[in-house]
Design an enzyme around this catalytic site. Structure first.
Site, PDB file in Angstrom:
ATOM      1  N   CYS A 102       0.743  -1.042  -0.103  1.00  0.00           N
ATOM      2  CA  CYS A 102       0.062  -0.061  -0.097  1.00  0.00           C
ATOM      3  C   CYS A 102       0.930   1.240  -0.009  1.00  0.00           C
ATOM      4  O   CYS A 102       1.511   1.531   0.923  1.00  0.00           O
ATOM      5  CB  CYS A 102      -0.560   0.130   1.128  1.00  0.00           C
ATOM      6  SG  CYS A 102      -2.229   1.326   1.356  1.00  0.00           S
ATOM      7  N   GLU A 151      -3.233   1.018  -6.776  1.00  0.00           N
ATOM      8  CA  GLU A 151      -2.372   0.322  -6.999  1.00  0.00           C
ATOM      9  C   GLU A 151      -2.128   0.360  -8.374  1.00  0.00           C
ATOM     10  O   GLU A 151      -2.905   0.403  -9.316  1.00  0.00           O
ATOM     11  CB  GLU A 151      -2.799  -1.224  -6.636  1.00  0.00           C
ATOM     12  CG  GLU A 151      -1.637  -2.391  -6.527  1.00  0.00           C
ATOM     13  CD  GLU A 151      -0.547  -1.604  -5.577  1.00  0.00           C
ATOM     14  OE1 GLU A 151       0.590  -1.172  -6.460  1.00  0.00           O
ATOM     15  OE2 GLU A 151      -0.455  -2.003  -4.574  1.00  0.00           O
TER      16      GLU A 151
END
Length: 271
Positions: free
Chosen positions: A2, A114
């Site tokens: 993350c 992402e």
């Protein structure tokens, strides 16, 4: 992993969702659609209040800096590298094990970004051509629109170069716990592109479902095996993902337009 997420919910809304008992209005953060390491973020945690006779933990909404600094660090220089802690090893790594035992938090988000490498760029890499891969960003979020509750850890670090009364004498920092990305099908998948989270990236933030919030935040729970059981990934099929503009790749860009769903990957970033 993350490395970027969005957090636009107001503290009043978070207070209702997480049953917050205490938060300071002066710590209010502006909605952030491109949260990056070292930024200040909201964290939900259970901790006794200072200078209060009642020792019970109180559910609080606190402002922390993303990038954990262990209490024993000589300086905070490594904080930007300690934004993620792996669920598989968090209980044994020196930088995280103390916090895992008693300083756990939830980092509320709308979802996370992402990046995947487009197929055209992958082909160029295979051919050995010198070109920097261009990656297509995706936004990942709960399919039902609920809060994305990321499992986190927090720590306090004392800057010994400053006097006790200095406002920056103490640092409050945090890290996101990550786990293996889901291999099952997304609840809602883009028409063109990845069908699962693992198609985007092999890691993802560990999302805690509401039935685990109280147990995760309880500082009285310190048994390692008991806590590790809480790190089990959530059920498959709760998430959706869609492509967003590559503008999010520049941390200086910020605004709700970053969350706009594209019909397909941007040109030159085909999945």
């Amino acid at each position: 992993m993350c490395g970027r997420y969005a957090a636009s919910r107001r503290p009043e809304d978070l207070a209702g969702i997480f049953e917050i008992e205490k938060w300071e209005p002066e710590e209010t953060l502006e909605p952030d659609y491109n949260v990056a390491p070292t930024k200040e973020v909201y964290a939900v945690l259970d901790r006794p209040l200072k200078d209060v006779a009642d020792p019970r933990p109180v559910r609080q909404l606190r402002k922390l800096k993303w990038g954990l600094v262990p209490s024993w660090s000589k300086n905070p220089e490594g904080a930007a590298r300690m934004i993620n802690a792996r669920a598989e090893t968090v209980h044994e790594k020196p930088s995280y094990r103390r916090a895992f035992s008693s300083r756990r938090c939830i980092l509320p988000a709308d979802g996370y970004y992402e990046w995947v490498t487009g197929q055209q760029e992958r082909d160029l890499e295979v051919e050995g051509k010198k070109k920097r891969p261009r990656k297509q960003p995706y936004f990942v979020l709960p399919a039902d629109g609920s809060v994305f509750a990321m499992a986190g850890l927090y720590e306090f670090w004392r800057d010994r170069t400053l006097p006790d009364e200095h406002p920056l004498a103490w640092w409050a920092t945090c890290s996101v716990i990550t786990t293996e990305a889901e291999t099952g099908p997304l609840a809602v998948a883009p028409a063109e592109g990845p069908g699962s989270l693992s198609d985007i990236h092999p890691r993802m933030p560990l999302m805690l479902t509401p039935d685990r919030w109280d147990a995760w935040l309880d500082p009285a729970r310190t048994d390692v095996d008991d806590l590790r059981a809480l790190l089990a990934p959530p059920p498959n099929g709760l998430m959706r993902a869609y492509p967003v503009a590559t503008a999010v790749s520049n941390v200086r860009n910020n605004g709700p337009e970053l969350l706009k769903e594209l019909e397909g990957p941007e040109e030159g970033t085909l999945f």
